[in-house]
Design an enzyme around this catalytic site. Structure first.
Site, PDB file in Angstrom:
ATOM      1  N   HIS A  25       0.847  -1.210   0.000  1.00 17.27           N
ATOM      2  CA  HIS A  25       0.000   0.000   0.000  1.00 17.27           C
ATOM      3  C   HIS A  25       0.877   1.253   0.000  1.00 17.27           C
ATOM      4  O   HIS A  25       0.656   2.195   0.760  1.00 17.27           O
ATOM      5  CB  HIS A  25      -0.949  -0.004   1.213  1.00 17.27           C
ATOM      6  N   TYR A 305       2.710  -4.669  11.217  1.00 20.50           N
ATOM      7  CA  TYR A 305       2.512  -3.241  10.913  1.00 20.50           C
ATOM      8  C   TYR A 305       3.338  -2.365  11.853  1.00 20.50           C
ATOM      9  O   TYR A 305       3.901  -1.355  11.451  1.00 20.50           O
ATOM     10  CB  TYR A 305       1.032  -2.843  11.012  1.00 20.50           C
TER      11      TYR A 305
HETATM   12  C1  HEM Z   1      -0.807 -11.784   7.566  1.00 14.76           C
HETATM   13  C2  HEM Z   1      -1.496 -10.936   6.847  1.00 14.76           C
HETATM   14  C3  HEM Z   1      -0.999  -9.595   6.404  1.00 14.76           C
HETATM   15  C4  HEM Z   1       0.277  -9.122   6.339  1.00 14.76           C
HETATM   16  C5  HEM Z   1       1.579  -9.870   6.662  1.00 14.76           C
HETATM   17  C6  HEM Z   1       0.195  -7.741   5.886  1.00 14.76           C
HETATM   18  C7  HEM Z   1       1.288  -6.926   5.683  1.00 14.76           C
HETATM   19  C8  HEM Z   1       1.215  -5.561   5.464  1.00 14.76           C
HETATM   20  C9  HEM Z   1       2.349  -4.663   5.435  1.00 14.76           C
HETATM   21  C10 HEM Z   1       3.815  -5.090   5.610  1.00 14.76           C
HETATM   22  C11 HEM Z   1       1.876  -3.422   5.231  1.00 14.76           C
HETATM   23  C12 HEM Z   1       2.706  -2.132   5.139  1.00 14.76           C
HETATM   24  C13 HEM Z   1       2.825  -1.503   6.505  1.00 14.76           C
HETATM   25  C14 HEM Z   1       3.851  -0.392   6.502  1.00 14.76           C
HETATM   26  O1  HEM Z   1       4.842  -0.490   5.762  1.00 14.76           O
HETATM   27  O2  HEM Z   1       3.675   0.558   7.285  1.00 14.76           O
HETATM   28  C15 HEM Z   1       0.445  -3.511   5.100  1.00 14.76           C
HETATM   29  C16 HEM Z   1      -0.391  -2.440   4.896  1.00 14.76           C
HETATM   30  C17 HEM Z   1      -1.754  -2.542   4.739  1.00 14.76           C
HETATM   31  N1  HEM Z   1      -2.512  -3.690   4.787  1.00 14.76           N
HETATM   32 FE1  HEM Z   1      -1.842  -5.553   5.237  1.00 14.76          FE
HETATM   33  N2  HEM Z   1      -1.117  -7.413   5.677  1.00 14.76           N
HETATM   34  C18 HEM Z   1      -1.890  -8.511   5.980  1.00 14.76           C
HETATM   35  C19 HEM Z   1      -3.267  -8.599   5.926  1.00 14.76           C
HETATM   36  C20 HEM Z   1      -4.102  -7.589   5.544  1.00 14.76           C
HETATM   37  C21 HEM Z   1      -5.541  -7.658   5.530  1.00 14.76           C
HETATM   38  C22 HEM Z   1      -6.378  -8.874   5.925  1.00 14.76           C
HETATM   39  C23 HEM Z   1      -5.996  -6.423   5.118  1.00 14.76           C
HETATM   40  C24 HEM Z   1      -7.411  -5.928   4.942  1.00 14.76           C
HETATM   41  C25 HEM Z   1      -8.424  -6.317   5.635  1.00 14.76           C
HETATM   42  C26 HEM Z   1      -4.848  -5.572   4.896  1.00 14.76           C
HETATM   43  C27 HEM Z   1      -4.890  -4.245   4.520  1.00 14.76           C
HETATM   44  C28 HEM Z   1      -3.829  -3.380   4.561  1.00 14.76           C
HETATM   45  C29 HEM Z   1      -3.939  -1.934   4.340  1.00 14.76           C
HETATM   46  C30 HEM Z   1      -5.201  -1.144   4.038  1.00 14.76           C
HETATM   47  C31 HEM Z   1      -2.638  -1.416   4.479  1.00 14.76           C
HETATM   48  C32 HEM Z   1      -2.223   0.044   4.375  1.00 14.76           C
HETATM   49  C33 HEM Z   1      -2.331   0.690   5.756  1.00 14.76           C
HETATM   50  C34 HEM Z   1      -1.985   2.166   5.712  1.00 14.76           C
HETATM   51  O3  HEM Z   1      -2.650   2.915   4.972  1.00 14.76           O
HETATM   52  O4  HEM Z   1      -1.060   2.572   6.436  1.00 14.76           O
HETATM   53  N3  HEM Z   1      -3.720  -6.308   5.161  1.00 14.76           N
HETATM   54  N4  HEM Z   1       0.058  -4.825   5.238  1.00 14.76           N
END
Ligand code: HEM
Length: 316
Positions: A25, A305
């Site tokens: 993202h 996160y």
């Molecule tokens: C084990 C499962 C998951 C992992 C390992 C994961 C991993 C990540 C990582 C590494 C980031 C970037 C965070 C950063 O660099 O600050 C991220 C962002 C994000 N993830 Fe996931 N994610 C997972 C599941 C999900 C699920 C289930 C959803 C939705 C329901 C989701 C929605 C998002 C969103 C919307 C962002 C952006 C947040 C922001 O705007 O700061 N992710 N995720």
């Protein structure tokens, strides 16, 4: 697998890290808004911002790709992260939702493997083009589906998806299960979704003239110049036999839906470029009146996160 191992693997698979950017993202922007509860959750939770008190919120809309230059004109995940703020602007509750309706995996390992399969090719190609171009990726998908048969549902759903016309005309689901806790201690499991007031609208094929590859944030800013953008926060309440520990399985659509309240996104945050590097959402940040479920993906997300946020805010 630890959070650090997962994040290292995600960074490697996505040809990163890109300093200052989120690991997934990566391109997004922060907006301001207000959430006004409907009052219908009053018997289910003791959290005031979900029952009685209008609350200031931050909202970040994002393209789910790890590549900050990824096109909005290709199918892909879009995100909507909402932070409810307390009187002193302190974080009270984060809802971190995206455009899939079920998760690709019942556990964190399957998701990290999926990121690795998608990342086999050059970083800028769309997932669809990469799948066609890179033979190793086809084998990678086959192996992934053999190890994680539960991924089929989300792949099917994803394959049928068109491209979003606007961040304001897109539904976002929280996927993981949570528990509402009432004043008398009664517990009710739920999943939430943000439903756009303007309806769900896809980009026509071919896209209208004037659509640029990274149009979504500009489109939202233009839309906000004409007035607020609304979403309804809806809670899908679990029946007694619905599992809360498996985000790869949808609950039947006939489950009771309770309208929690209305979000009005009012405009871009004046500090949105600073917040791009400093703001860290955490889907395990919940107030009194909301508990985490036994969903293993939810708890893991929290630790990933927070770690990703600390790497990013430290300049990595
Ligand atoms: C084990 C499962 C998951 C992992 C390992 C994961 C991993 C990540 C990582 C590494 C980031 C970037 C965070 C950063 O660099 O600050 C991220 C962002 C994000 N993830 Fe996931 N994610 C997972 C599941 C999900 C699920 C289930 C959803 C939705 C329901 C989701 C929605 C998002 C969103 C919307 C962002 C952006 C947040 C922001 O705007 O700061 N992710 N995720």
């Amino acid at each position: 697998m630890t959070a650090a191992q997962a994040l290292d693997r995600i960074e490697t698979a996505t040809h990163g890290p890109r300093p200052g950017y989120r690991r997934l993202h990566a391109r997004g922007s922060v907006f301001r808004g207000t959430f006004t509860p409907s009052g219908t959750l009053a018997s289910l939770t003791r959290a005031p911002h979900l029952t009685t008190t209008p609350t200031e919120v931050l909202v970040r809309f994002s393209n789910g790709s790890s590549d900050p230059g990824a096109p909005d004109t290709e199918p892909g995940v879009r995100g909507m992260a909402v932070r409810f703020l307390g009187d002193g602007q302190q974080p009270v509750h984060d809802l971190v939702a995206a455009t899939f309706r079920v998760f690709a995996s019942r556990n964190p390992e399957g998701f990290v493997e999926l990121v690795e399969v998608l990342g086999v090719a050059e970083p800028t190609a769309s997932p669809v083009r990469r799948a066609l171009r890179v033979p190793g990726q086809v084998a990678g998908f086959a192996g992934l589906l053999a190890r994680h048969p539960e991924s089929r549902a989300s792949m099917r759903e994803f394959g049928a998806r068109r491209v979003q016309a606007s961040y304001a005309t897109t539904r976002y689901d929280g996927i993981d299960a949570y528990i509402l806790v009432a004043a008398d201690g009664r517990r009710s499991a739920y999943r939430y979704r943000w439903i756009p007031d303007a309806g769900e609208v896809d980009l026509p094929k071919p896209p209208p003239a004037g659509i640029t590859p990274r149009f979504l944030l500009d489109e939202l800013r233009d839309r906000l110049a004409a007035g607020p953008v609304g979403f309804t926060l809806a809670f899908q309440m679990a029946a007694a036999d619905d599992r809360t520990d498996d985000p790869s399985r949808a609950w039947p659509e006939d489950r009771k839906i309770v309208v929690g309240g209305a979000l009005s996104v009012t405009g871009a945050h004046t500090d949105s470029s600073t917040l791009e590097s400093s703001l860290v959402f955490d889907p395990t940040l919940v107030p009194d009146g909301v508990d985490l479920s036994d969903d293993p993906v939810l708890r893991f997300r929290g630790s990933v996160y927070r770690l990703a946020g600390s790497r990013r805010t430290a300049g990595g």
